[in-house]
Design an enzyme around this catalytic site. Structure first.
Site, PDB file in Angstrom:
ATOM      1  N   GLU A 329       0.829  -1.200   0.000  1.00 53.94           N
ATOM      2  CA  GLU A 329       0.000   0.000   0.000  1.00 53.94           C
ATOM      3  C   GLU A 329       0.865   1.252   0.000  1.00 53.94           C
ATOM      4  OE1 GLU A 329      -3.953  -1.349   2.610  1.00 53.94           O
ATOM      5  OE2 GLU A 329      -2.469   0.003   3.476  1.00 53.94           O
ATOM      6  N   CYS A 330       0.541   2.193  -0.849  1.00 49.71           N
ATOM      7  CA  CYS A 330       1.083   3.547  -0.835  1.00 49.71           C
ATOM      8  C   CYS A 330       2.614   3.568  -0.749  1.00 49.71           C
ATOM      9  CB  CYS A 330       0.447   4.356   0.284  1.00 49.71           C
ATOM     10  SG  CYS A 330       0.465   6.137  -0.029  1.00 49.71           S
ATOM     11  N   GLY A 331       3.197   3.811   0.425  1.00 52.12           N
ATOM     12  CA  GLY A 331       4.644   3.827   0.544  1.00 52.12           C
ATOM     13  C   GLY A 331       5.278   2.510   0.142  1.00 52.12           C
ATOM     14  N   LEU A 334       5.375   2.459  -3.552  1.00 51.87           N
ATOM     15  CA  LEU A 334       6.496   3.256  -4.064  1.00 51.87           C
ATOM     16  C   LEU A 334       7.806   2.464  -4.009  1.00 51.87           C
ATOM     17  CD1 LEU A 334       5.809   6.765  -2.433  1.00 51.87           C
ATOM     18  CD2 LEU A 334       5.124   5.959  -4.698  1.00 51.87           C
ATOM     19  N   GLY A 427      -0.769  -0.855  -4.785  1.00 50.06           N
ATOM     20  CA  GLY A 427      -1.304   0.415  -5.269  1.00 50.06           C
ATOM     21  C   GLY A 427      -1.314   1.453  -4.164  1.00 50.06           C
TER      22      GLY A 427
END
Length: 454
Positions: A329-331, A334, A427
């Site tokens: 998720e998110c971080g 990335l 994502g």
């Protein structure tokens, strides 16, 4: 179920409700109270403050992400045998979905859990107008649950004047005040308040704040108010036994620290052995794992350090190539990219699993509550299945993924997101497992298939 409880809210963000909540929690800790804390809404950072102050878990309660029934059941479950439950609100008291509804607002949580509310009001520069402000909040809804107020950033002399005005004009009790002191201030960053690990001398600040609360806040009377909360219905969960146990590695350090505690507890309840590890400091993944979770956080602040930990990068790449199920998720999403820009826009090599670049954005683009609608059969859910979620990020990806449509509530706005390819589900959206338990259940099943292969 009888649960003494209190909720601290405010007319708007930035009025000091986190400071008051943490100070109250700290004061209770020094009184040796057995406390549980909650944060309304999807916010991770305030829960980290609560956990750091109390050294216990803090839980999010969010009607959009979890649903009303789960809010009540999880609230009761996590408050079982605690002396008091302390809830911190989100934004302004009535601010809900889309800014045009009370749904998923702090008021929604207060009315659902039937919790007495104390408003924290920054009264600097106010006099009689504070009565009009409070009267409006009390009367906006027929049953507001607002029982009292705490005044922030005022002198003792001004407090005494305001207290008399408020209690003369309104059926409200003023439970004290906090003076303006820089040693209590909590700095902010692009996602809100900075994390506890980054706050200098946090424990010392909280100790001083708790001492101030004991002097100028009527803590005993707030505890008595908490006892007036009426009983709540509680239906204990029936947890089936997980025949096949699995071992899941969860990234947890300063770069990856955003997790809903209920998500971790859900995995544990279903037999998962959680192994925390640090992509920043450890050299390799834990051994004999069957799944990997990369949560959100601030990897952009540690891009150089993450990139230089090449043995960890190789370890993760190797396991993913072998088929290890990954949820990011998110971080964490990335981190899976080929490259990640840091705060200065300098690019660093990351895992390279997602064939895209993670770049610094100038402003928030896609953010807030969304409903994820699967456009295809994915790793964790079927085509057409929906998941409530939340996005909040300044960093952008050159390839967001297209497994889902993210649809804003009360709006026609939508965008594509999430990669679901092979053994990787990743994502920007943050998901609370109780919003759609199929996500967690299917991830557990995938991890268990790895057990059989090992």
């Amino acid at each position: 179920m009888n649960i003494p409880r209190i909720l601290f809210s405010a007319p708007s963000s930035g009025t000091g409700k986190t400071t008051v909540t943490c100070g109250f929690l700290s004061a209770l800790k020094y009184r040796n109270q057995n406390v549980v804390s909650y944060k309304c809404g999807p916010d991770y950072i305030d829960t980290l403050f609560h956990s750091n102050v109390l050294n216990v878990n803090c839980y999010n309660i969010d009607t959009f992400l979890m649903g009303e029934k789960n809010v009540i059941n999880l609230f009761c479950q996590n408050a079982f045998e605690k002396q008091i439950a302390v809830i911190e609100g989100v934004m302004g008291y009535y601010d809900g979905i889309g800014g045009i509804s009370t749904d998923s607002s702090t008021y929604h949580i207060a009315s659902l859990t039937k919790t007495p509310v104390i408003l924290v009001v920054n009264a600097k520069g106010m006099s009689l107008s504070i009565v009009a402000l409070l009267k409006g909040f009390m009367e906006y809804q027929k049953q507001s649950y607002i029982k009292g107020v705490i005044l922030n950033d005022v002198s003792e002399m001004h407090y005494q004047t305001l207290k008399k005005l408020i209690e003369k004009e309104l059926p409200l009790q003023v439970y004290g005040y906090l003076p303006l002191k820089q040693e209590f201030a909590l700095k902010s960053r692009h996602l809100g308040l900075i994390t506890p690990q980054q706050t200098e001398h946090l424990q010392q600040k909280m100790y001083l704040l708790s001492k101030q609360m004991e002097k100028t806040i009527q803590i005993d009377e707030i505890l008595e108010l908490a006892k007036t909360a009426e009983p709540l219905p509680f239906v204990p969960q029936n947890i089936p036994k997980q025949i096949q146990k699995c071992r899941i590695a969860v990234a947890k350090d300063d770069a990856f620290c955003f997790y809903y505690e209920d998500n971790i507890q859900y995995l544990k309840q279903y037999g998962c052995d959680i192994q925390y590890f640090s992509p920043l400091h450890h050299k390799t993944l834990p051994t004999n794992i069957h799944g990997l979770i990369l949560g959100g956080g601030y990897p952009e602040l540690y891009a150089k350090q993450l990139s230089e930990n090449t043995t960890m990068i190789k370890s993760i790449q190797c396991e993913i190539n072998k088929g290890l199920p990954v949820y990011a998720e998110c971080g964490g999403f990335l981190y899976l990219h080929e490259t990640l820009e840091d705060m200065q826009g300098k690019e660093y090599t990351m895992l390279g699993v997602i064939k895209a670049k993670a770049v610094k954005g100038e402003r928030l683009k896609q953010f807030g509550y969304v409903t994820l609608c699967a456009k295809q059969n994915t790793l964790l859910c079927d085509k057409g299945e929906c998941i409530p979620a939340h996005e909040f990020h300044y960093w952008q990806s050159t390839n967001n993924g297209n497994a889902f449509d993210a649809v804003k509530p009360l709006s026609q706005k939508k965008w594509q997101c999430v990669h679901s390819v092979g053994n990787v589900f990743a994502g920007f959206p943050h998901i609370h497992f109780y919003g759609n338990t199929n996500i967690a259940d299917n991830f557990i099943k995938l991890c268990c298939t790895q057990v059989k292969k090992s």
